[in-house]
Design a protein around this motif. Sequence first.
Motif, mmCIF file in Angstrom:
data_model
loop_
_atom_site.group_PDB
_atom_site.id
_atom_site.type_symbol
_atom_site.label_atom_id
_atom_site.label_comp_id
_atom_site.label_asym_id
_atom_site.label_seq_id
_atom_site.Cartn_x
_atom_site.Cartn_y
_atom_site.Cartn_z
ATOM 1 N N THR A 150 4.320 3.712 3.698
ATOM 2 C CA THR A 150 3.975 2.848 2.242
ATOM 3 C C THR A 150 4.061 1.531 3.658
ATOM 4 O O THR A 150 4.767 0.843 4.421
ATOM 5 N N GLU A 202 0.061 5.383 0.484
ATOM 6 C CA GLU A 202 -0.447 6.325 0.885
ATOM 7 C C GLU A 202 0.052 7.927 1.273
ATOM 8 O O GLU A 202 0.601 7.700 1.744
ATOM 9 N N ASN A 203 -0.914 8.955 0.052
ATOM 10 C CA ASN A 203 -0.078 10.501 0.760
ATOM 11 C C ASN A 203 -1.288 10.968 0.439
ATOM 12 O O ASN A 203 -1.556 11.513 -0.495
ATOM 13 N N THR A 204 -1.777 11.279 2.078
ATOM 14 C CA THR A 204 -3.220 12.648 1.232
ATOM 15 C C THR A 204 -2.707 13.465 0.601
ATOM 16 O O THR A 204 -3.927 14.060 -0.072
ATOM 17 N N ASN A 229 -3.949 7.123 -3.027
ATOM 18 C CA ASN A 229 -4.286 5.450 -2.393
ATOM 19 C C ASN A 229 -4.570 4.087 -3.043
ATOM 20 O O ASN A 229 -5.107 4.279 -3.921
ATOM 21 N N GLN A 230 -2.964 3.884 -3.125
ATOM 22 C CA GLN A 230 -2.986 3.350 -4.218
ATOM 23 C C GLN A 230 -2.414 1.429 -3.414
ATOM 24 O O GLN A 230 -1.559 1.228 -2.745
ATOM 25 N N GLU A 231 -3.280 0.021 -4.053
ATOM 26 C CA GLU A 231 -2.696 -0.834 -3.270
ATOM 27 C C GLU A 231 -2.374 -1.929 -4.193
ATOM 28 O O GLU A 231 -2.994 -1.865 -5.441
ATOM 29 N N ASN A 278 -3.111 13.128 -2.356
ATOM 30 C CA ASN A 278 -4.459 11.851 -3.204
ATOM 31 C C ASN A 278 -3.996 11.015 -3.077
ATOM 32 O O ASN A 278 -4.257 11.185 -4.473
ATOM 33 N N GLY A 290 0.647 -1.099 -0.144
ATOM 34 C CA GLY A 290 -0.197 -0.418 -0.253
ATOM 35 C C GLY A 290 0.469 1.300 0.180
ATOM 36 O O GLY A 290 1.744 1.381 0.857
ATOM 37 N N THR A 303 4.638 10.262 3.040
ATOM 38 C CA THR A 303 3.964 9.055 2.424
ATOM 39 C C THR A 303 4.093 7.925 2.920
ATOM 40 O O THR A 303 5.152 7.959 3.615
#
Length: 215
Positions: A180, A52-54, A59-61, A57, A50, A178
């Motif tokens: 991970t 993620e960096n809000t 959000n990857q899986e 924007n 995963g 970020t």
Amino acid sequence: MFKKLFLFIGIFSLTLAVNAQNSDKAKALLEEVYAKVTSYDNIQIDFKYGLENTEANINQESSGNVTLSGENYFLDYLGAQVMSDGAKVYTIVPENEEVTIDAISEDDNNITPSKMLTFYRSGHNYAWDILQNVGGRKIQYVKLTPIDSNTEIQSILLGIDMGTKHIYKLIQTGKNSTKTTITVNSFKTNQALSSTLFTFNAKKYEDEGYYIIRN
């Protein structure tokens, strides 16, 4: 005034002592993990990845699997295969019909699949963190803070399954916010492997029309 000063010194000393004990306990647990993973002939891992960096924007899986045996590994991830025979790394991208071959440098400090289960042994400060119950499994987290202040990594949380002493989860937070996450879905050991799993057959790919880049 002196009483307050002595009280402060006492509390400060106690805090240092507790932190040192927690650090020693965390490091001892990681040494148990290291002893366990290095006792196997090979390890096969299915994992979820995963990113993620809000702020951005993002959000990857995704998911993948890797087979490890000493310095050798075979990683299948995002439609590509990366393998190493301990001397060279071969990146195979079927979509592009391309293979890239890179020599392994002794000075290479990058975390490769072969180092993923052992990288934590040096270069970090250690702290005992939270304990979670995940489906009846006790997962103890250890927080790793890089000693090198120039690294882009802010901290790493390693979740250890206290029953098996295997790594269950890695959560890496970067200085750019970020995050991970790698979660181990299955962890198999001492499997029957093909004798050619870590052997690159250049002729096979040349016959299939692959472009081979040798760096």
